[in-house]
Write an enzyme that holds these catalytic residues in place. Structure first.
Site, PDB file in Angstrom:
ATOM      1  N   ARG A  87      15.369  16.003 -26.525  1.00  0.00           N
ATOM      2  CA  ARG A  87      14.244  15.908 -27.609  1.00  0.00           C
ATOM      3  C   ARG A  87      12.872  15.745 -26.140  1.00  0.00           C
ATOM      4  NH1 ARG A  87      11.654  13.694 -31.719  1.00  0.00           N
ATOM      5  NH2 ARG A  87      13.482  11.922 -31.626  1.00  0.00           N
ATOM      6  N   ARG A 121       6.655   2.647 -26.925  1.00  0.00           N
ATOM      7  CA  ARG A 121       6.999   2.895 -28.611  1.00  0.00           C
ATOM      8  C   ARG A 121       8.923   2.998 -28.028  1.00  0.00           C
ATOM      9  NH1 ARG A 121       5.631   8.335 -27.373  1.00  0.00           N
ATOM     10  NH2 ARG A 121       7.377   9.716 -27.573  1.00  0.00           N
ATOM     11  N   TYR A 142       6.145   4.892  -9.413  1.00  0.00           N
ATOM     12  CA  TYR A 142       5.641   4.252  -8.580  1.00  0.00           C
ATOM     13  C   TYR A 142       4.718   4.876  -7.219  1.00  0.00           C
ATOM     14  CZ  TYR A 142       5.329   0.678  -4.945  1.00  0.00           C
ATOM     15  OH  TYR A 142       4.961  -0.700  -4.489  1.00  0.00           O
ATOM     16  N   LYS A 213       6.393  -0.893  -9.873  1.00  0.00           N
ATOM     17  CA  LYS A 213       7.410  -2.098  -8.901  1.00  0.00           C
ATOM     18  C   LYS A 213       8.402  -2.470  -9.608  1.00  0.00           C
ATOM     19  CE  LYS A 213       7.732  -2.266  -5.258  1.00  0.00           C
ATOM     20  NZ  LYS A 213       7.033  -2.757  -4.557  1.00  0.00           N
ATOM     21  N   ASP A 307       6.735  -8.523  -0.476  1.00  0.00           N
ATOM     22  CA  ASP A 307       7.377  -7.389   0.064  1.00  0.00           C
ATOM     23  C   ASP A 307       6.593  -6.993   1.425  1.00  0.00           C
ATOM     24  OD1 ASP A 307       9.074  -5.126  -1.104  1.00  0.00           O
ATOM     25  OD2 ASP A 307       7.203  -4.316  -1.825  1.00  0.00           O
ATOM     26  N   ASP A 308       5.005  -6.440   1.151  1.00  0.00           N
ATOM     27  CA  ASP A 308       4.421  -6.274   2.400  1.00  0.00           C
ATOM     28  C   ASP A 308       5.066  -6.706   3.253  1.00  0.00           C
ATOM     29  OD1 ASP A 308       2.979  -4.350   0.795  1.00  0.00           O
ATOM     30  OD2 ASP A 308       2.458  -7.109   0.079  1.00  0.00           O
ATOM     31  N   ALA A 344      -1.913  -2.986  11.934  1.00  0.00           N
ATOM     32  CA  ALA A 344      -2.203  -4.783  11.911  1.00  0.00           C
ATOM     33  C   ALA A 344      -2.666  -5.868  10.882  1.00  0.00           C
ATOM     34  CB  ALA A 344      -3.392  -5.585  13.337  1.00  0.00           C
ATOM     35  N   ALA A 347       2.255  -5.216   6.213  1.00  0.00           N
ATOM     36  CA  ALA A 347       3.059  -5.144   6.648  1.00  0.00           C
ATOM     37  C   ALA A 347       3.369  -4.696   8.397  1.00  0.00           C
ATOM     38  CB  ALA A 347       2.824  -3.661   6.217  1.00  0.00           C
ATOM     39  N   ASN A 463       1.589   4.675   2.354  1.00  0.00           N
ATOM     40  CA  ASN A 463       1.558   5.310   1.296  1.00  0.00           C
ATOM     41  C   ASN A 463       0.578   4.642   0.045  1.00  0.00           C
ATOM     42  OD1 ASN A 463       2.285   2.479   0.124  1.00  0.00           O
ATOM     43  ND2 ASN A 463       4.358   2.519   0.077  1.00  0.00           N
TER      44      ASN A 463
END
Length: 544
Positions: A87, A121, A142, A213, A307-308, A344, A347, A463
Site C-alpha cells: 500500500r 510514524r 544517502y 548514514k 570515515d573520510d 588534498a 579524504a 560525491n
C-alpha cells in the site's frame, strides 16, 4: 510427597504468577521485541501509535490491540507487513510527483520527504521498505539526495531526530546525554557540518548526513535502530548565507576555532563515553584541518574512527589493488603504479597515507620503502601541483609534495595544472577526491590516453553525483572502452555497445580486458561489514 502438598505448591505458584500479572498491569508495562530480545514498553493506547519505534499501525493483531488498549483506535482490518508495504509503495509512486514543490523541486527530494514521513510514524515499516528496495532507495536516503536534504534541512525539518550539542551547551553536555531515551547506544555518527560531502559548510543542517548514514547501517548491516544516534555538534557556521537566514535552525555566529573548538568536542566525547562506554563514534564530514587532528587526539583513548580519512581510504585501497589485478599485473606491482591524485582534503590525504603505507609494506616497510612509495604520487589541489616550493603548505600534504628539481626533470613546476601533470606523468591511475564536478575535463581525459598503462584507471570518487570528477559515459567515450572506471556516487548504467555495459551486470558480457567498478555498493558493503564486526566484538578497535 502427597497430592495435597503438590496441589498447595501449584496453587502458590499460580498465585505468585497472578500477582505478578496484576503488578505488571498496574504499571501498564508491555513486552515487545527488540531484535531477538524482549523489551519492556511503558506505553499504551495513542502513545504506542505515536512512537515510531513501536508503532506497527494496521499490522497490530487483535490480541495486541486488546493488550495495548488499541482496539477502536485503528481500522478493523488487520494487515500484514507485506500488505502495508504494498500500500505504501503504491502511494509513494502516486504521491512522489504531486509532493514536489514546483518544477524546481527534484523528484528525489519529494521521495525523501515521503519516506521521512513514514520514518516519523513507523520505523519498522520504514526499514522494511528500505531493506527490500535498498538499490532504489539508498541514493534517496544517502548520497546524492542527502546533499539536497542538508542544503534545505531548515525548511524540511518537521520532527527532531538525533541530538544537537552546541557551543551554547558548554558545561551541560554530561547531563544532556541522559536526555536521550535509549540506555544502550552502539553507534554514533557525528558531524560539525563544516564540510558536508562536496557542498561546504552547511552548519547545523549537516545532521542530515549523520541520519542518512545511520539509515544505511540499520538497513544494510542490521544495526538495531534503537541503538543508533545521529549527532550534530553546532559550533557556528562561516556560511554567510546561513548567518543571514532568519529561518536557519542553528547558531548564527561564526565557527569556534582553536582551543574553544577543541573544548566543545572534548566535552562531547567525555559525555557520550561516560553514559555509553562501549559506543563507537564515527566522525563524518569534518573539514580537513580538524579531521586529522581530532583523529589523532582521540583514536588511542576512545573507540572512534573518521570515515573520510579512514573509511574512504579503505575503499580506495581495495579499488586500487583491484585495478592492478584488472590490468593483468601481479599484486607486487602496486608500488610501481604512477598515481595522480586530484584533491588534498581529508579524504585525499587519507587515501594517500593508506596507499603509501600499503606500498611501503610491499617494499619492506623500512625508511627507504616509504621514500620510494612517496615518489609514486603526484598531488594536485586547487592551486595546481604541490611541490616543496609551495608557501604555507598544509602539514598533512607536505610528505607528498614533489621536490622542485624532481618535478622540473619531468617538465613540471609548482602549480602545474592537472592537464599538464597527466600529460607529463602518463599515470596508471587518475584518482579524483576533489569534490569538483567535471574536474576531469575532456582535455584531462584526452591527456590520459597517453598513459603508459594499457588499461588506465579512472577513479571519480567525489560525491554527491554532481560533484563527481567525470561521468562513466565521458570516460569511456573519450579514453575508450579499455579502461578501469570507479565511481564514489551512483550513475546510470552505461551501454557500451556489442552487449557490453558498465558496471558489470549478470547476464551481460563485460568489456574484454577491462573492469567496471561502482564503489557505492562496495563502500556500503564494507561499512556494513565493519558495523557487523562491532556488533559481534564490541571491544574491538579499528585503525585503517
Amino acid at each position: 510427597m502427597s497430592n495435597f502438598s503438590c496441589q498447595m505448591r501449584l496453587s502458590a505458584s499460580l498465585i505468585r504468577r497472578l500477582q505478578q500479572r496484576i503488578t505488571a498491569a498496574s504499571t501498564r508495562s508491555f513486552t515487545t521485541t527488540e531484535g531477538h530480545r524482549p523489551t519492556i514498553v511503558h506505553k499504551r493506547s495513542l502513545d504506542i501509535l505515536h512512537d515510531p519505534w513501536f508503532n506497527k499501525g494496521t499490522a497490530f493483531s487483535m490480541t495486541e490491540r486488546d493488550r495495548l488498549d488499541l482496539r477502536g483506535l485503528l481500522p478493523p482490518n488487520v494487515m500484514s507487513h507485506e500488505q502495508q508495504i504494498e500500500r505504501f509503495m503504491a502511494d509513494l509512486k502516486r504521491l512522489a510527483v504531486n509532493a514536489r514543490d514546483g518544477p524546481s523541486d527534484p523528484y528525489a527530494l519529494a521521495k525523501w520527504r515521503i519516506l521521512n514521513r513514514l520514518h516519523d510514524r513507523n520505523e519498522t515499516m520504514y526499514y522494511k521498505v528500505l531493506i527490500a528496495n535498498i538499490e532504489e532507495y539508498a541514493p534517496i536516503v544517502y548520497t546524492p539526495t542527502v546533499g539536497l536534504v542538508c542544503q534545505n534541512y531548515s525548511g524540511l525539518f518537521r520532527r527532531p531526530r538525533g541530538m544537537y550539542f552546541s557551543a551554547a551547551d558548554r558545561g551541560e553536555m554530561m547531563s544532556m546525554v541522559y536526555n536521550w531515551p535509549a540506555d544502550q547506544v552502539d553507534m554514533i555518527v557525528v558531524t560539525d557540518g563544516s564540510r558536508i560531502l562536496g557542498l561546504g559548510d552547511l552548519g547545523v543542517q549537516g545532521i542530515g548526513i549523520a541520519i542518512g548514514k545511520l539509515d544505511l547501517y540499520v538497513a544494510a548491516a542490521g544495526i538495531n535502530p534503537q541503538r543508533v544516534l545521529p549527532v550534530m555538534i553546532d559550533v557556528g557556521t562561516n556560511n554567510e548565507k546561513l548567518l543571514k537566514d532568519p529561518l536557519y535552525l542553528g547558531l548564527q555566529e561564526h565557527r569556534l576555532e582553536g582551543d574553544e573548538y577543541l573544548a566543545v568536542i572534548d566535552e562531547f566525547m567525555e559525555a557520550v563515553f561516560t553514559r555509553w562506554p562501549h559506543v563507537t563514534v564515527q566522525f563524518e564530514d569534518f573539514q580537513s584541518k580538524w579531521a586529522f587532528k581530532l583523529l589523532q587526539r582521540y583514536r588511542n583513548t576512545y573507540r572512534m574512527f573518521n570515515d573520510d580519512v579512514q573509511g574512504t581510504a579503505g575503499v580506495a585501497i581495495a579499488g586500487l589493488l583491484g585495478a592492478v589485478r584488472a590490468q593483468g599485473r601481479p599484486m607486487i606491482d602496486f608500488p610501481k603504479q604512477k598515481i595522480v591524485v586530484a584533491g588534498a582534503g581529508s579524504a585525499g590525504i587519507g587515501v594517500l597515507n593508506a596507499a603509501r603505507r600499503t606500498m611501503a609494506r610491499m617494499l619492506g616497510n623500512n625508511e627507504s620503502a616509504f621514500e620510494s612509495a612517496r615518489s609514486q604520487f603526484w598531488v594536485v589541489d586547487a592551486k595546481g601541483l604541490i611541490t616543496d616550493e609551495r608557501e604555507n603548505i598544509d602539514p598533512d600534504a607536505l610528505p607528498f609534495a614533489r621536490k622542485v628539481k624532481e618535478a622540473g626533470r619531468q617538465g613540471l613546476r609548482e602549480g602545474s595544472s592537472l592537464v599538464e601533470v597527466v600529460q607529463q606523468v602518463k599515470p596508471d591511475v587518475l584518482l579524483g577526491l576533489s569534490a569538483v564536478g567535471g574536474l576531469f575535463s575532456n582535455e584531462v581525459l584526452e591527456a590520459l590516453k597517453g598513459s603508459t598503462s594499457t588499461k588506465p584507471a579512472i577513479f571519480a570518487m567525489s560525491n554527491p553525483t554532481k560533484n563527481a570528477e567525470c561521468t562513466p559515459e565521458e570516460a569511456f567515450s573519450i579514453v575508450g572502452d579499455n579502461i578501469i572506471f570507479a565511481s564514489g556516487s551512483p550513475f546510470k548504467d552505461v551501454d557500451l555497445g556489442n552487449g557490453h555495459c558498465w558496471p558489470l551486470q549478470p547476464g551481460k558480457q563485460h568489456v574484454p580486458f577491462s573492469l567496471g567498478l561502482d564503489l557505492v555498493p562496495f563502500y556500503q558493503a564494507l561499512e556494513s561489514s565493519l558495523m557487523a564486526c562491532y556488533r559481534l566484538h564490541p571491544s574491538a578497535w579499528l585503525h585503517i
